[in-house]
Design a protein around this motif. Structure first.
Motif, PDB file in Angstrom:
ATOM      1  N   ARG A 109      -4.795   6.523   5.916  1.00  0.00           N
ATOM      2  CA  ARG A 109      -6.234   6.319   6.056  1.00  0.00           C
ATOM      3  C   ARG A 109      -6.538   5.123   6.962  1.00  0.00           C
ATOM      4  O   ARG A 109      -7.512   5.122   7.692  1.00  0.00           O
ATOM      5  N   GLN A 110      -5.693   4.123   6.928  1.00  0.00           N
ATOM      6  CA  GLN A 110      -5.914   2.954   7.770  1.00  0.00           C
ATOM      7  C   GLN A 110      -5.613   3.257   9.246  1.00  0.00           C
ATOM      8  O   GLN A 110      -6.279   2.762  10.144  1.00  0.00           O
ATOM      9  N   SER A 141      -0.591   7.211   1.454  1.00  0.00           N
ATOM     10  CA  SER A 141      -1.914   7.774   1.729  1.00  0.00           C
ATOM     11  C   SER A 141      -2.885   6.685   2.184  1.00  0.00           C
ATOM     12  O   SER A 141      -3.737   6.930   3.040  1.00  0.00           O
ATOM     13  N   GLN A 142      -2.790   5.473   1.642  1.00  0.00           N
ATOM     14  CA  GLN A 142      -3.649   4.393   2.096  1.00  0.00           C
ATOM     15  C   GLN A 142      -3.300   3.988   3.533  1.00  0.00           C
ATOM     16  O   GLN A 142      -4.187   3.706   4.342  1.00  0.00           O
ATOM     17  N   PRO A 160       0.829  -1.198   0.000  1.00  0.00           N
ATOM     18  CA  PRO A 160       0.000   0.000   0.000  1.00  0.00           C
ATOM     19  C   PRO A 160       0.866   1.251   0.000  1.00  0.00           C
ATOM     20  O   PRO A 160       1.948   1.283   0.583  1.00  0.00           O
TER      21      PRO A 160
END
Length: 143
Positions: A9-10, A5-6, A2
């Motif tokens: 978000r997590q 940015s992912q 990932p």
């Protein structure tokens, strides 16, 4: 794999939950207890100035800055209230010493301990509590 940015978000909900947790909230009772614990200092202001009997029956003088160390902040109020009594005891004790006792380094330490013992004796008699952990001479001048 990932991207950044992912990953952010997590992790965002986890960070938000940690910051909102009551563990991070300020506890007024804990703050009050923290203020009561620990060492506290009471500066005796102004400096203590008194005379002593010098050689040839002339007067000398000594000027001392005194700090009183207490075990906790609660004893500071007690020391402030009894400041005049403490000051008088120190002045009387220093005024009763000879020039040799005032000027000698070893005698100065004995005088400091004697002042501390006398102050605690007075405080116990007046309040039932030994409030001074240490009596410290931060400035000591004589002539």
């Amino acid at each position: 794999m990932p991207n950044v940015s992912q990953r952010v978000r997590q992790l965002a909900p986890l960070l938000l939950a940690l910051l909102a947790s009551p563990v991070w909230a300020a506890d007024p009772a804990a703050d009050a207890t923290a203020q009561q614990d620990g060492v506290a200092y009471h500066p005796m202001e102004p400096d203590i100035i008194t005379n002593y009997l010098s050689e040839g029956k002339t007067l000398g003088y000594v000027r001392v800055t005194v700090e009183l160390m207490a075990d906790n902040h609660g004893d500071l109020k007690l020391l402030e209230v009894h400041d005049p009594l403490i000051r008088d005891a120190i002045i009387r004790l220093m005024g009763s010493k000879t020039a040799e006792q005032i000027k000698s380094l070893a005698s100065r330490e004995e005088l400091r301990k004697e002042c501390e013992a006398r102050v605690n004796e007075l405080l116990v008699r007046e309040t039932g509590k030994k409030a001074v952990k240490e009596l410290i001479f931060t400035k000591y001048l004589y002539q």
